[in-house]
Design a protein around this motif. Structure first.
Motif, mmCIF file in Angstrom:
data_model
loop_
_atom_site.group_PDB
_atom_site.id
_atom_site.type_symbol
_atom_site.label_atom_id
_atom_site.label_comp_id
_atom_site.label_asym_id
_atom_site.label_seq_id
_atom_site.Cartn_x
_atom_site.Cartn_y
_atom_site.Cartn_z
ATOM 1 N N THR A 218 0.833 -1.202 0.000
ATOM 2 C CA THR A 218 0.000 0.000 0.000
ATOM 3 C C THR A 218 0.867 1.251 0.000
ATOM 4 O O THR A 218 0.579 2.218 -0.718
ATOM 5 C CB THR A 218 -0.925 0.015 1.231
ATOM 6 N N ALA A 219 1.930 1.243 0.804
ATOM 7 C CA ALA A 219 2.835 2.389 0.831
ATOM 8 C C ALA A 219 3.476 2.619 -0.530
ATOM 9 O O ALA A 219 3.642 3.762 -0.971
ATOM 10 C CB ALA A 219 3.907 2.179 1.897
ATOM 11 N N LEU B 155 0.943 4.228 -2.797
ATOM 12 C CA LEU B 155 0.777 5.634 -2.446
ATOM 13 C C LEU B 155 1.947 6.473 -2.941
ATOM 14 O O LEU B 155 1.769 7.640 -3.318
ATOM 15 C CB LEU B 155 0.628 5.779 -0.927
ATOM 16 N N GLY C 203 2.773 10.755 1.040
ATOM 17 C CA GLY C 203 1.618 9.867 1.126
ATOM 18 C C GLY C 203 1.943 8.568 1.820
ATOM 19 O O GLY C 203 1.185 8.091 2.680
ATOM 20 N N PHE D 146 0.465 7.441 5.580
ATOM 21 C CA PHE D 146 -0.258 6.170 5.698
ATOM 22 C C PHE D 146 0.301 5.308 6.824
ATOM 23 O O PHE D 146 -0.437 4.803 7.675
ATOM 24 C CB PHE D 146 -0.188 5.422 4.375
ATOM 25 N N ARG E 278 -1.649 4.299 10.357
ATOM 26 C CA ARG E 278 -1.861 2.908 10.772
ATOM 27 C C ARG E 278 -1.391 2.705 12.211
ATOM 28 O O ARG E 278 -2.033 2.001 12.997
ATOM 29 C CB ARG E 278 -1.104 1.964 9.837
ATOM 30 N N TRP F 127 -5.792 3.708 12.675
ATOM 31 C CA TRP F 127 -6.669 3.766 11.505
ATOM 32 C C TRP F 127 -6.645 2.417 10.789
ATOM 33 O O TRP F 127 -5.605 1.775 10.687
ATOM 34 C CB TRP F 127 -6.193 4.854 10.543
ATOM 35 N N ALA G 8 -6.983 4.682 6.093
ATOM 36 C CA ALA G 8 -5.673 5.321 6.233
ATOM 37 C C ALA G 8 -5.048 5.568 4.866
ATOM 38 O O ALA G 8 -4.476 6.642 4.612
ATOM 39 C CB ALA G 8 -4.753 4.449 7.088
ATOM 40 N N ALA G 9 -5.147 4.592 3.988
ATOM 41 C CA ALA G 9 -4.583 4.741 2.647
ATOM 42 C C ALA G 9 -5.314 5.824 1.864
ATOM 43 O O ALA G 9 -4.696 6.632 1.161
ATOM 44 C CB ALA G 9 -4.654 3.405 1.899
ATOM 45 N N ALA H 90 -4.379 9.295 3.273
ATOM 46 C CA ALA H 90 -3.009 9.632 2.874
ATOM 47 C C ALA H 90 -2.951 9.993 1.393
ATOM 48 O O ALA H 90 -2.254 10.935 0.997
ATOM 49 C CB ALA H 90 -2.080 8.456 3.174
#
Length: 512
Positions: free
Chosen positions: A15-16, A19, A98, A102, A106, A110, A115-116, A119
């Motif tokens: 996910t990071a 982002l 971003g 995120f 977390r 969140w 959260a994603a 962000a």
């Protein structure tokens, strides 16, 4: 258990990474286009011909680190094509922002999807669009990241100090130093610390309201300490004669009048979130409805918080919203200037974005079966629409208008024959001559060549590209510019910036 931990780690990392890539997807088509905006052209020359000037000018406004970073990058850019490298730094910074937001959200409790989405949204707001699309704004992305780092450092010192008591203080000191460094880049960007603080506060469930107050006070003390250190260092640099203070560095004196102005001219821009304001005309149709939607949703979210956590929950939310909104605009409120640009509202808009998202999620919890998923889906739709807006606005309000201006000046530069030492006259444009569908101050859809100095710098940059071996291209022609057209006998080459070519006559393509 190991499988669950591994899956969670890969979920966070994946996910990071997405982002980090999102700003490139949204702004990528604008980054590598050939265009500049206003100050960009002067900076390219000054970085090469007047070393130290950019640093001195920025330091005169209390931004020495901004000037240092800007001078280094402008010297490396070299020419108009090189400005794309500076914009690439901006987008890289937004991607890191971003991802970092995120991961910190977390840690504050969140859920992954909200959260994603939050962000991601913080890299799409109008303030982020300015940072991504204007070359000289890239150091602001560094300042924003320092604000995030400051929160992470202070959090470690405040939340769960381990070992000797001095260790927690050391972490907080590190946070204060990060805020000070961010402030010396761009005063309001370091206040992004408060956005993470808002994200943590809406997740807190303290049984004792005084615990929340103490926790918030400690963080605000770190922020205030960093701002104070930056202010003292700036004053010392002036007193020591290192830099000369700018006439613009003055404090506000009419605070009541400034408060009214802020409530009517600044706060609505933050509450409108993704909807842009407009200069010298009524705002777009979506502007005030978006302001109303934000206020309504946050109010309903406040009631939902009261239903979930009682009076203490309501007090915690109100305290955070009020204190953090004030903290993020304290620099703008104290400054004597009244210029409600979006690049000064990043942190303030960020705080309201947190409460917007948290309120939507709170309302979703009122319907336990499907509410959370519906709320997350609605937030996802809002972020997706904002991404489309951010992409379109970066192209339509930055790239295309500036490329049209550049094309008009390029056509004039091609007509210069050095052997004749021609007289070049630039008829500067009015802001009303913009070809953009919307204009807001000196950012979105504005005209660059509306003053003599910008016209001179832009023509000089183009002539240097034509004659790279010439040390002083200004010897090749005689230059004049004005908003008033002189007698035709007074010039040999006319560059009429008021006659912006439509795309049909002067093709502007996004693919080079």
């Amino acid at each position: 258990m190991l499988t669950r931990i591994t899956t969670r780690t890969f979920g966070l990392a994946g996910t990071a990474t997405l982002l980090f890539l999102l700003p490139w997807l949204v702004y990528g088509s604008a980054v590598f286009q050939r265009y500049g905006l206003r100050d960009d052209y002067a900076l390219l020359r000054e970085a090469r011909e007047e070393p130290g000037k950019i640093l001195r000018v920025c330091a005169a406004m209390g931004r020495p680190l901004y000037g240092w970073l800007l001078e280094l990058s402008a010297r490396a850019a070299g020419d108009i094509d090189g400005l794309s490298g500076m914009r690439a730094l901006s987008v890289t910074g937004l991607g890191l922002l971003g991802a970092a937001v995120f991961l910190l959200l977390r840690r504050e409790g969140w859920r992954l999807a909200p959260a994603a989405l939050l962000a991601a949204y913080l890299t799409l707001i109008p303030s982020a669009q300015v940072v991504a699309s204007w070359s000289i704004c890239w150091p602001q992305a560094v300042a924003l990241l320092l604000g995030v780092a400051a929160f992470a450092l202070a959090r470690r010192g405040i939340e769960a100090p381990t070992g000797p008591a001095w260790r927690g203080g050391a972490w907080c000191l590190g946070g204060g130093v990060a805020v000070a460094a961010a402030t010396l880049i761009y005063q309001v960007s370091g206040l992004f610390y408060a956005v993470l603080l808002a994200g943590a506060l809406v997740m807190r469930q303290d049984a004792d309201a005084r615990a929340t107050v103490r926790w918030l006070a400690k963080h605000l003390l770190v922020m205030g300490g960093g701002l104070g250190v930056a202010f003292v260092l700036t004053k010392l640099s002036f007193a020591a004669g290192l830099f000369t203070p700018s006439p613009r560095v003055v404090f506000e004196k009419q605070f009541l009048d400034k408060a009214v102005w802020s409530l009517t001219q600044v706060i609505p821009n933050a509450l409108a979130l993704s909807s842009l304001n407009r200069t010298a005309a009524a705002p777009p149709a979506s502007y005030w409805p978006m302001v109303g939607l934000t206020l309504t949703l946050v109010t309903l979210g406040l009631f939902a918080e009261g239903r979930r956590a009682g009076r203490d929950g309501v007090g915690r939310w109100l305290l955070g919203l009020g204190a953090l909104s004030a903290a993020t605009y304290c620099v703008g409120f104290l400054a004597g200037e009244r210029w409600p640009t979006y690049r000064t509202l990043y942190a303030l808009t960020g705080v309201w974005s947190v409460y917007f998202a948290a309120s939507l999620l709170n309302l979703g919890r009122c319907w336990p079966v499907h509410g959370p998923r519906v709320a997350t889906a609605l937030l996802g739709v809002f972020v997706a629409v904002s991404a489309l807006l951010a992409h379109r606005q970066s192209v339509e309000l930055f790239v295309l208008p500036q490329r049209r201006e550049l094309a008009v000046m390029e056509q004039g530069a091609r007509e210069v024959v050095p052997a004749r030492h021609p007289r070049v006259f630039v008829l500067t444009a009015w802001q009303s001559d913009t070809t953009a569908p919307l204009r807001y101050l000196d950012e979105f859809g504005s005209v660059s060549v509306d003053t003599e100095w910008v016209a001179k710098e832009l023509l000089g940059a183009l002539m240097r590209e034509r004659f790279p071996e010439e040390r002083d291209v200004t010897r090749l022609y005689r230059f004049a510019a004005s908003p008033v057209l002189p007698d035709p006998r007074a010039y040999d080459v006319l560059v009429d910036m008021r006659r912006m070519r439509p795309e049909s006559a002067l093709p502007i393509q996004l693919a080079r």
